[in-house]
Design a protein around this motif. Structure first.
Motif, short mmCIF file in Angstrom:
data_model
loop_
_atom_site.label_atom_id
_atom_site.label_comp_id
_atom_site.label_asym_id
_atom_site.label_seq_id
_atom_site.Cartn_x
_atom_site.Cartn_y
_atom_site.Cartn_z
N UNK A 35 7.66 -7.62 -38.63
CA UNK A 35 8.50 -6.58 -38.03
C UNK A 35 7.69 -5.81 -36.99
N UNK A 36 6.47 -5.43 -37.34
CA UNK A 36 5.62 -4.69 -36.41
C UNK A 36 5.37 -5.51 -35.15
N UNK A 37 5.09 -6.80 -35.34
CA UNK A 37 4.85 -7.69 -34.20
C UNK A 37 6.12 -7.82 -33.35
N UNK A 38 7.26 -8.02 -34.00
CA UNK A 38 8.52 -8.17 -33.27
C UNK A 38 8.84 -6.89 -32.50
N UNK A 39 8.65 -5.74 -33.13
CA UNK A 39 8.93 -4.47 -32.47
C UNK A 39 8.03 -4.29 -31.26
N UNK A 40 6.75 -4.64 -31.39
CA UNK A 40 5.82 -4.54 -30.27
C UNK A 40 6.25 -5.45 -29.12
N UNK A 41 6.66 -6.68 -29.45
CA UNK A 41 7.10 -7.63 -28.43
C UNK A 41 8.38 -7.15 -27.74
#
Length: 165
Positions: free
Chosen positions: A36-42
């Motif tokens: 989720x953190x990675x997706x939000x950053x992307x």
């Protein structure tokens, strides 16, 4: 026959009481997932890229409008009409780019969140099956009422299943 019906009626409440119900806070789980953190950053980076692109287009448009307004009095009518047409087309292109960017951002977000959500759903199913639960309901699903005293909170078990703290 009456004895069989009586026995069934007497056992039915015991069967209901023996069933296990669970509840989970899926949003809490999703928010601590590295995916989720990675997706939000992307998604945030993509949004910033789209905003920068639109800002650049808007600045170019504003520059051309100012140039046109400064020279409009001295331009021949045919050139004046052509420049007005160019400005109109440019404005339409900016609006179309904005809409396209919004759609692309929404699609990318949905795709990334769908994979994350499915991973959580699979973990909830696994915990439900392993624990012998009849239902495991999400407390954030909009269900009018979930008794947290008559059901077991399995959020920690789902987090453990996903390798989260």
């Amino acid at each position: 026959m009456k004895k069989v019906v009586f026995m069934l009626l007497m056992c039915a409440p015991l069967t209901v009481l023996a069933q296990k119900f669970g509840h989970v806070n899926a949003q809490e789980i999703i928010q601590v997932m590295p995916e989720y953190t990675k997706a939000k950053t992307e998604i945030d980076a993509l949004q910033q890229q789209y905003e920068a692109d639109l800002k650049s287009m808007q600045e170019e448009f504003t520059k051309k409008v100012k140039d046109y307004e400064a020279n409009a009095q001295t331009l021949p009518e045919n050139i004046k009409q052509r420049r007005e047409q160019e400005l109109t087309e440019m404005q339409q292109k900016i609006q179309q780019s904005f809409q396209d960017n919004q759609q692309a951002l929404s699609k990318a977000s949905q795709e990334k969140m769908q994979a994350i959500t499915m991973k959580v759903v699979d973990a909830i199913k696994a915990v439900g099956q392993e624990g012998g639960y009849v239902y495991v309901m999400d407390t954030n699903s909009g269900v009018p009422y979930i008794s947290t005293t008559l059901s077991t909170d399995v959020t920690a078990q789902v987090k453990a299943k996903l390798g989260l703290k």
